[in-house]
Design a protein around this motif. Structure first.
Motif, mmCIF file in Angstrom:
data_model
loop_
_atom_site.group_PDB
_atom_site.id
_atom_site.type_symbol
_atom_site.label_atom_id
_atom_site.label_comp_id
_atom_site.label_asym_id
_atom_site.label_seq_id
_atom_site.Cartn_x
_atom_site.Cartn_y
_atom_site.Cartn_z
ATOM 1 N N LYS A 1 2.534 7.221 -6.736
ATOM 2 C CA LYS A 1 1.548 8.818 -6.446
ATOM 3 C C LYS A 1 2.332 9.756 -6.984
ATOM 4 C CE LYS A 1 -3.184 6.631 -6.573
ATOM 5 N NZ LYS A 1 -2.318 6.126 -7.625
ATOM 6 N N ASP B 1 -11.451 6.308 -5.700
ATOM 7 C CA ASP B 1 -11.774 5.364 -6.452
ATOM 8 C C ASP B 1 -10.836 3.633 -5.549
ATOM 9 O OD1 ASP B 1 -11.970 4.539 -9.688
ATOM 10 O OD2 ASP B 1 -10.926 2.719 -8.152
ATOM 11 N N VAL B 2 -11.020 2.599 -5.094
ATOM 12 C CA VAL B 2 -10.332 2.159 -4.114
ATOM 13 C C VAL B 2 -9.288 1.445 -4.725
ATOM 14 C CG1 VAL B 2 -10.641 1.936 -1.476
ATOM 15 C CG2 VAL B 2 -11.701 0.509 -3.436
ATOM 16 N N PHE B 3 -9.499 0.786 -6.063
ATOM 17 C CA PHE B 3 -8.524 0.127 -7.175
ATOM 18 C C PHE B 3 -7.683 1.358 -7.752
ATOM 19 C CE2 PHE B 3 -7.849 -2.391 -10.875
ATOM 20 C CZ PHE B 3 -7.184 -3.315 -10.272
ATOM 21 N N THR B 4 -8.253 2.031 -8.383
ATOM 22 C CA THR B 4 -7.011 3.397 -8.788
ATOM 23 C C THR B 4 -6.303 4.372 -7.820
ATOM 24 O OG1 THR B 4 -8.101 4.609 -9.778
ATOM 25 C CG2 THR B 4 -7.486 2.841 -11.195
ATOM 26 N N GLY B 5 -6.922 4.551 -7.130
ATOM 27 C CA GLY B 5 -6.518 5.492 -5.961
ATOM 28 C C GLY B 5 -6.104 6.433 -6.128
ATOM 29 N N LYS B 6 -7.460 6.680 -6.987
ATOM 30 C CA LYS B 6 -7.488 8.728 -7.934
ATOM 31 C C LYS B 6 -9.124 9.320 -6.592
ATOM 32 C CE LYS B 6 -5.168 8.666 -12.145
ATOM 33 N NZ LYS B 6 -5.626 7.654 -13.019
ATOM 34 N N ILE C 1 -3.750 7.781 4.893
ATOM 35 C CA ILE C 1 -3.205 7.632 3.193
ATOM 36 C C ILE C 1 -2.404 6.813 3.128
ATOM 37 C CG2 ILE C 1 -0.996 9.795 2.986
ATOM 38 C CD1 ILE C 1 -3.118 11.519 5.173
ATOM 39 N N GLY C 2 -1.474 5.833 3.963
ATOM 40 C CA GLY C 2 -0.172 5.316 3.436
ATOM 41 C C GLY C 2 -0.787 4.323 2.882
ATOM 42 N N ALA C 3 -1.684 3.480 3.941
ATOM 43 C CA ALA C 3 -1.825 2.168 3.295
ATOM 44 C C ALA C 3 -3.372 1.900 1.990
ATOM 45 C CB ALA C 3 -1.760 1.063 4.458
ATOM 46 N N ALA C 4 -4.231 2.895 2.656
ATOM 47 C CA ALA C 4 -5.561 2.784 2.400
ATOM 48 C C ALA C 4 -5.806 3.087 0.464
ATOM 49 C CB ALA C 4 -7.092 2.566 2.624
ATOM 50 N N ASN C 5 -4.488 4.717 0.786
ATOM 51 C CA ASN C 5 -5.022 6.025 -0.018
ATOM 52 C C ASN C 5 -5.747 6.346 0.247
ATOM 53 O OD1 ASN C 5 -3.428 7.199 -2.112
ATOM 54 N ND2 ASN C 5 -3.817 6.165 -3.239
ATOM 55 N N ASP D 1 0.644 -0.738 -0.152
ATOM 56 C CA ASP D 1 -0.257 -0.088 0.104
ATOM 57 C C ASP D 1 0.705 1.342 -0.128
ATOM 58 O OD1 ASP D 1 -2.885 -1.490 0.129
ATOM 59 O OD2 ASP D 1 -1.644 -1.982 1.810
ATOM 60 N N THR E 1 1.095 4.087 -2.857
ATOM 61 C CA THR E 1 0.868 5.809 -2.227
ATOM 62 C C THR E 1 2.267 6.835 -3.329
ATOM 63 O OG1 THR E 1 -0.185 5.044 -0.496
ATOM 64 C CG2 THR E 1 0.479 7.448 -0.339
ATOM 65 N N THR F 1 -9.889 -2.839 3.491
ATOM 66 C CA THR F 1 -8.804 -1.828 4.494
ATOM 67 C C THR F 1 -9.757 -1.489 5.700
ATOM 68 O OG1 THR F 1 -8.076 -1.103 2.135
ATOM 69 C CG2 THR F 1 -7.984 0.037 4.184
ATOM 70 N N VAL G 1 -5.003 6.124 12.175
ATOM 71 C CA VAL G 1 -6.384 6.151 10.848
ATOM 72 C C VAL G 1 -6.183 6.732 9.983
ATOM 73 C CG1 VAL G 1 -8.954 5.930 10.618
ATOM 74 C CG2 VAL G 1 -7.707 5.297 13.002
ATOM 75 N N ARG H 1 -2.822 -2.217 -9.108
ATOM 76 C CA ARG H 1 -3.560 -1.036 -8.763
ATOM 77 C C ARG H 1 -2.635 0.526 -9.739
ATOM 78 N NH1 ARG H 1 -3.856 -0.510 -2.591
ATOM 79 N NH2 ARG H 1 -2.693 -2.809 -2.824
ATOM 80 N N ASP I 1 -2.695 5.241 7.983
ATOM 81 C CA ASP I 1 -3.647 4.274 7.640
ATOM 82 C C ASP I 1 -3.957 4.503 6.072
ATOM 83 O OD1 ASP I 1 -2.091 2.674 9.060
ATOM 84 O OD2 ASP I 1 -3.099 1.749 10.286
ATOM 85 N N SER J 1 -4.340 2.635 -12.393
ATOM 86 C CA SER J 1 -3.968 4.186 -12.281
ATOM 87 C C SER J 1 -3.177 4.485 -13.028
ATOM 88 C CB SER J 1 -4.072 4.208 -10.993
ATOM 89 O OG SER J 1 -2.411 4.124 -11.072
#
Lengths: 402, 293
Positions: A105, B54-59, B257-261, A98, A102, A394, B252, A121, B255, A125
């Motif tokens: 990006k 968008d959890v998959f692409t992180g946008k 930002i760093g993990a779940a983006n 993860d 990040t 998550t 929280v 992922r 996580d 993206s």
């Protein structure tokens, strides 16, 4: 007083506007329409030919993959690369997939060693682009069973160069844990004798480890693939982890923190990478490690090139270098994993390592459940149910930690 | 003199005639700084909280919705984490106040001027060392075979291990100087003559403490509490190092930002400490503590 309030309100208004302008528009080309693998990647072209090395390369790597002497002054395969190509390498290590996603990006990195739960992922993206394997001569020697897999290619277009693979092993203190464990049960059993001394991986992807355990111990749930979980299966895995939590002493994302815990016996049993085990052992901790009877989750890593990279020639030279027989052997030996290059086994200092990690063994490689990104389309092929996607994983992970 | 009237002179004459404009220009730079860098960042945070990812692409998807706030309020886990965080922050504040008051009192009222200077420096020295070094030092101390367990083992006790207790201990240690210094400053301003007068009027030392010293020092204690409370509220590193499996609001945010983006949800969670601090500041404003900062 009144004037001051108006002034402040005005300032807030202006800054609100500016903030809105500054951050909107960051989203324009989301490429997640369903396709062959649940998404269509953005249209990007691979590099057609190499140019002059740009003199710089920013590498985003798993700890142990791009050693430049900073962890151990005798371990350094970055320097020879710098000498050969003139590409000055800056290495940034990341702790979890993860984190890697990040960091990619930011557009500051040229290449990344992505595991399967990150690679798709990154592809979706548009942060990484297809790779022209013809420009990577050593690609020819990569084991065929690692090429064009679902985590390093989309519709048969390669998005990276396989690097190596391995399992997330079960490790334990041989002086505190007996008998020698052959199952994940000491980790998941609520009445585990090692209550409060268990160390578990800190990432949503760890839910798959619970699912893998349930695959063997609760077959009626019908889990076929620990990354393709419907509601019922997912809830069972999450429940198992919630029951495990009171027994856990710590969750680790930093492998050095885990090494310290095992060394001090604050944790006596846990999930680990071979590199952690090797490192802790070299510092005197009596550790054993195994892939238990239920099997294990694992990783198959791929070097990928950032779309925005300004140093693509150096990036290709790095990918070719890192899987060249000698270097691939060095990395595999240091990290504790199976190399991707079939000629690497001949270069190992310890000739037995390739057997230990089953490097030539396609059947064994097929048994490991490689990290991959869970998506709504069930990866095990079921079409009658919707699977939980990574966002659900998550959120559940925060809930598990409580 | 009249023949040569340089532009600078003309300009200063102009500004002399327009005091409001003069003040406006003088204040514009700091106001811009405050407006853009500080309030702007807060505003951006607030806006982001209404978006999603968008959890998959992180946008980041810039569609407006209250979903994040609904999750924050309906999901019991966030309530638990908020309460735990506030609890830890309060506990750290109380522990620091209890430890700091006698120390500050001794420094301000009992020590000689020379000793005072040395003590102030001694209190400040831990601030010169890195936060991480201190937190990891506590990790080593609290370890199963660390110094604390070793000290306690002859009495048949064991250390607290990693967890909430360890977090409270570590944070109390880290923020202690931020409590001692404001109380010391407050007590130093308290005239000795008041204490003498209290004694002359027949008050015993405890009565003097309760009726004279404590009320006058209270705003200073509250001023210190603003530091310890807000610093604990936002912390996520100490709890990551010594907190075992427990997490705080900061984790929280980290996580997400760093993990779940998931920047939008992280922003939503980050608003919680901001709101708590606003409420806290509104309450303590009445004690006059803000004049003590």
């Amino acid at each position: 007083m009144k004037n001051r309030k108006t002034l402040l309100a005005g300032l807030c208004g202006v800054s609100l506007l500016l903030a809105a302008c500054g951050t909107s528009g960051s989203d324009s080309n989301a490429g997640s329409a369903p396709g062959a693998q649940g998404f269509t990647p953005p249209k990007l072209a691979a590099l057609t030919q190499l140019g002059q090395p740009e003199g710089q390369l920013n590498v985003l790597a798993w700890p142990g993959y791009a050693e430049n002497g900073s962890t151990d002054s005798t371990i350094n395969w970055v320097k020879p690369f710098e000498d050969q190509t003139g590409c000055k390498v800056n290495v940034k290590a990341f702790g979890t997939s993860d984190e890697a996603v990040t960091l990619m990006k930011t557009g500051q990195y040229d290449v990344v060693s992505a595991s399967g739960d990150a690679s798709l992922r990154l592809v979706a993206s548009g942060d990484v682009e297809p790779v022209n394997t013809a420009l990577v001569p050593n690609y020819n020697d990569v084991y065929p069973f690692l090429k064009n897999k679902s985590w390093n290619s989309v519709n048969n277009v390669a998005y990276g160069i396989p690097h190596g693979w391995g399992a997330n092993v079960l490790t334990w203190r041989t002086d505190k844990v007996s008998p020698e464990p052959t199952s994940w049960s000491p980790m998941f059993d609520v009445n585990s004798p090692y209550k409060g001394k268990i160390i578990a991986y800190d990432s949503p992807i760890y839910i798959a480890d619970a699912a893998l355990y349930l695959m063997a111990h609760q077959p009626d749930l019908g889990i076929k693939n620990p990354y393709a979980l419907d509601d019922k299966q997912f809830n069972a895995a999450v429940d198992l982890l919630k029951k495990q939590r009171p027994n856990v002493s710590e969750y680790w994302a930093d492998y050095l923190k885990e090494t310290q815990s095992l060394k001090n016996a604050d944790a006596v049993i846990g999930t680990a990478w071979q590199v952690t085990v090797n490192l802790a052992k070299s510092e005197g901790a009596p550790l054993g490690a195994t892939v238990p009877s239920e099997g294990a989750t694992g990783w198959s890593d791929t070097w990928m090139v950032a779309t925005k990279s300004q140093h693509k020639t150096c990036a290709y030279k790095w990918m070719d270098y890192i899987i060249s027989p000698k270097v691939n052997a060095q990395v595999a030996e240091y990290f504790g994993e199976a190399p991707a290059n079939s000629k690497a086994c001949a270069e190992m200092t310890d000739k037995s390592l390739c057997d230990t990690y089953h490097a030539n063994d396609a059947a064994y490689a097929a048994k490991i459940q490689y990290w991959t990104t869970p998506i709504p389309q069930c990866l095990d092929g079921r079409t009658d149910v919707k699977c939980k996607d990574y966002g659900d994983w998550t959120r559940a992970w925060t809930e598990i930690k409580g | 003199m009249t023949a040569v009237s340089p532009p600078s002179r003309r300009a200063s004459a102009f500004f002399f005639r327009k005091p409001k404009l003069r003040l406006g220009i003088l204040l514009s730079a700091p106001l811009l700084w405050l407006g853009l860098a500080y309030l702007g960042a807060l505003a951006a945070l607030f806006i982001t909280a209404f978006w999603s990812t968008d959890v998959f692409t992180g946008k980041v998807v810039t569609d407006w919705s209250f979903d994040n706030f609904v999750t924050l309020f309906t999901d019991s886990v966030y309530r638990t984490i908020t309460l735990r965080t506030v609890g830890i922050a309060l506990l750290v504040t109380v522990i620091d106040a209890v430890i700091a008051f006698p120390m500050a009192f001794a420094m301000a009222k009992l020590a000689s001027p020379r000793a005072q200077r040395i003590l102030v420096i001694a209190v400040m020295t831990p601030l010169w060392a890195s936060y991480l070094v201190k937190a990891y030092a506590w990790r080593t101390l609290l370890s199963g075979n660390g110094a604390i367990s070793w000290l306690l083992s002859p009495f048949g006790l064991s250390g607290p291990g990693y967890g909430v207790a360890a977090t409270v201990i570590t944070l109390s240690y880290l923020w202690l100087p931020y409590m001692i210094l404001p109380i010391y400053a407050g007590l130093e301003r308290l005239p000795d003559s008041l204490v003498d007068a209290s004694g002359d009027l027949g008050a015993k030392s405890f009565r003097t403490f309760r009726s004279v010293i404590l009320p006058l020092a209270f705003p200073a204690i509250v001023a210190g509490s603003i530091f310890t409370f807000s610093l604990s509220l936002g912390d996520y590193i100490a709890v990551k190092i010594v907190g075992g499996t427990s997490q705080m609001l900061g984790n929280v945010v980290y996580d997400n930002i760093g993990a779940a983006n998931n920047l939008p949800f992280a922003a939503t969670v980050a608003i919680v400490p901001v709101v708590i601090m606003l409420v806290y500041l509104a309450v303590v404003r009445r004690t006059g503590a803000l004049n003590n900062l």
